[in-house]
Write a protein that holds these residues in place. Structure first.
Motif, PDB file in Angstrom:
ATOM      1  N   TYR A 141     -13.853   1.864   7.656  1.00 53.13           N
ATOM      2  CA  TYR A 141     -12.643   2.939   6.536  1.00 53.13           C
ATOM      3  C   TYR A 141     -13.286   4.000   5.766  1.00 53.13           C
ATOM      4  CZ  TYR A 141     -11.323  -2.137   5.425  1.00 53.13           C
ATOM      5  OH  TYR A 141     -10.698  -3.207   5.251  1.00 53.13           O
ATOM      6  N   TYR A 164     -13.540   7.716   1.621  1.00 50.66           N
ATOM      7  CA  TYR A 164     -12.657   6.931   2.217  1.00 50.66           C
ATOM      8  C   TYR A 164     -11.434   7.857   3.293  1.00 50.66           C
ATOM      9  CZ  TYR A 164     -14.836   4.115  -0.676  1.00 50.66           C
ATOM     10  OH  TYR A 164     -15.678   2.884  -1.644  1.00 50.66           O
ATOM     11  N   TYR A 173      -8.386   2.945   4.610  1.00 51.93           N
ATOM     12  CA  TYR A 173      -8.515   2.198   2.666  1.00 51.93           C
ATOM     13  C   TYR A 173      -7.577   2.680   1.809  1.00 51.93           C
ATOM     14  CZ  TYR A 173     -11.992   1.402  -0.675  1.00 51.93           C
ATOM     15  OH  TYR A 173     -12.885   0.972  -1.622  1.00 51.93           O
ATOM     16  N   MET A 174      -7.893   4.296   1.997  1.00 52.49           N
ATOM     17  CA  MET A 174      -6.744   4.703   0.505  1.00 52.49           C
ATOM     18  C   MET A 174      -5.460   3.597   0.532  1.00 52.49           C
ATOM     19  SD  MET A 174      -6.443   6.082  -2.107  1.00 52.49           S
ATOM     20  CE  MET A 174      -6.964   7.836  -2.693  1.00 52.49           C
ATOM     21  N   LYS A 198      -4.873   0.565   1.328  1.00 51.27           N
ATOM     22  CA  LYS A 198      -5.622  -1.139   0.639  1.00 51.27           C
ATOM     23  C   LYS A 198      -5.641  -0.418  -0.520  1.00 51.27           C
ATOM     24  CE  LYS A 198      -7.916  -2.662   4.915  1.00 51.27           C
ATOM     25  NZ  LYS A 198      -6.594  -4.068   4.618  1.00 51.27           N
ATOM     26  N   GLU A 199      -5.912   0.537  -1.002  1.00 51.47           N
ATOM     27  CA  GLU A 199      -6.445   0.742  -2.652  1.00 51.47           C
ATOM     28  C   GLU A 199      -5.033   1.068  -3.141  1.00 51.47           C
ATOM     29  OE1 GLU A 199      -9.544   0.734  -4.654  1.00 51.47           O
ATOM     30  OE2 GLU A 199      -8.502  -0.757  -3.125  1.00 51.47           O
ATOM     31  N   ARG A 234      -3.099  -1.754  -3.974  1.00 47.95           N
ATOM     32  CA  ARG A 234      -4.146  -2.946  -4.919  1.00 47.95           C
ATOM     33  C   ARG A 234      -3.565  -2.792  -6.134  1.00 47.95           C
ATOM     34  NH1 ARG A 234      -9.383  -2.839  -7.848  1.00 47.95           N
ATOM     35  NH2 ARG A 234      -9.166  -1.034  -7.294  1.00 47.95           N
ATOM     36  N   LEU A 235      -3.415  -0.831  -6.197  1.00 50.82           N
ATOM     37  CA  LEU A 235      -3.832  -0.601  -7.629  1.00 50.82           C
ATOM     38  C   LEU A 235      -1.997  -0.315  -8.125  1.00 50.82           C
ATOM     39  CD1 LEU A 235      -6.389   1.787  -7.377  1.00 50.82           C
ATOM     40  CD2 LEU A 235      -6.504  -0.120  -8.764  1.00 50.82           C
ATOM     41  N   ILE A 294      -9.943   7.605  -7.266  1.00 48.22           N
ATOM     42  CA  ILE A 294     -10.305   7.329  -5.166  1.00 48.22           C
ATOM     43  C   ILE A 294      -9.675   8.590  -4.649  1.00 48.22           C
ATOM     44  CG2 ILE A 294      -9.796   5.268  -3.513  1.00 48.22           C
ATOM     45  CD1 ILE A 294      -9.222   3.991  -6.051  1.00 48.22           C
TER      46      ILE A 294
END
Length: 365
Positions: A218, A226, A230-231, A233-234, A237-238, A288
């Motif tokens: 990640y 990151y 990973y980004m 996935k974020e 999520r967001l 992020i």
């Protein structure tokens, strides 16, 4: 005289026998037996050729049958047959056998260490390697190993004392920096309360290795930021209505390929590291930051309006000028786009931020 001597010998021998017995003459007739109940037994066993040593069961008792020859003078050989009651020995042997099977099972299951714990939490057994690993000498109670003054609420020994089933139950145990997976087993020892056996697998190195793998999967190896995985996935999520508006800032290190070619990759890597540090210091704690591609960095700003996102971008631009006033060593391009409605594609917003970054007349910051 010889007959009198023989009778005394026979009776003396029988008095010394531990258990039942009989003495037979040379023709196989019983001269004397320890009891009338056993006389027929010894007569039958002498006729069917019983060996010198044999174990047999009579009712619920076990006996060890022995056969020997006694010489008491000329033409006076006798056969001595003895049946020693070995019931308790057999029971003990069976218990030891079952315990050995249990220990074999323990050894098969055990990967690292073993604890044996009594009802009052006293350690009955603890292997020396575990003592050395935890740097603890002769602990009295099991909870002392794991840095506690008293048994914890989910202590398996406490649960066992309360009559709950535990066999095969797994739980983590921690002692300072060490992490163990404990498998709880119950061993009935013939005592009033069973013994708790805990098999401890040291997970410390595995956890460290797993954490290192997770970190590398990640994070960007050069900057420590990151990575795109990973980004992604974020972003998923967001990307919800609750997080609107979602602002996106794309940052590009200008002319990185040219710098790598003219001045070497070490200089280019140094620029990327400087950019990562500058961006970390410029964004907010809720933002992020990731390295999106070779020379691009992506900043995701959830619940952030265009006005607030411009403030973040302006801070990045200001910090860049302060750290690199000549603009020769670090020249950044930035683009901003904002998702305002739930039906807008978040990746379309990211591409728009990238397009805005490429427009030289973009003066948002």
């Amino acid at each position: 005289m010889e007959k009198e001597f023989s009778d005394k010998l026979v009776r003396g021998v029988l008095e010394e026998i531990a258990g039942e017995g009989a003495i037979l003459d040379g023709s196989g007739d019983i001269l004397i037996a320890s009891s009338s109940e056993w006389e027929d037994f010894f007569r039958i066993r002498s006729k069917d050729g019983a060996g010198e040593k044999e174990i047999f069961k009579e009712g619920d008792r076990f006996y060890h049958l022995k056969k020997d020859t006694i010489s008491a003078g000329v033409n006076s050989d006798y056969t001595l047959m003895m049946a020693e009651d070995i019931t308790e020995k057999e029971k003990l042997s069976a218990r030891l056998g079952r315990f050995q099977e249990f220990l074999d099972d323990v050894l098969d299951l055990m990967s690292d260490h073993v604890l044996m714990i009594d009802t009052d939490y006293t350690i009955r057994f603890m292997d020396s390697e575990l003592e050395e690993k935890l740097n603890i000498k002769n602990p009295e109670k099991c909870h002392e190993i794991f840095g506690r003054k008293n048994p914890c609420q989910n202590c398996p020994r406490k649960a066992l004392n309360q009559g709950r089933s535990l066999t095969g139950k797994n739980a983590e145990r921690r002692s300072e920096e060490k992490i163990f997976m404990a498998t709880s087993l119950v061993k009935k020892t013939g005592e009033k309360e069973p013994l708790l056996v805990e098999l401890l697998e040291d997970l410390t190195e595995k956890r460290i290795h797993r954490a290192a793998i997770k970190y590398s999967s990640y994070h960007d190896p050069l900057t420590g930021l990151y990575n795109r995985t990973y980004m992604g996935k974020e972003i998923e999520r967001l990307d919800t209505k609750r997080q609107l508006p979602i602002s996106v800032i794309m940052v590009d290190v200008r002319d990185l390929q040219s710098i790598n070619k003219k001045r070497g990759h070490d200089v280019g890597d140094e620029l990327l590291l400087n950019t990562a540090d500058l961006l970390r210091e410029s964004i907010r704690s809720e933002d992020i930051l990731s390295r999106w591609s070779g020379d691009d960095f992506l900043i995701l700003l959830p619940q952030t309006s265009r006005k607030e996102a411009i403030k973040v971008g302006s801070r990045i631009a200001e910090n860049t000028k302060n750290l690199f006033p000549d603009g020769d060593l670090l020249n950044l391009g930035m683009g901003l786009a904002v998702k305002m409605h739930v039906d807008q594609d978040i990746y379309g917003i990211i591409y728009r931020a990238e397009d805005n970054m490429d427009q030289r007349d973009n003066e948002s910051f």
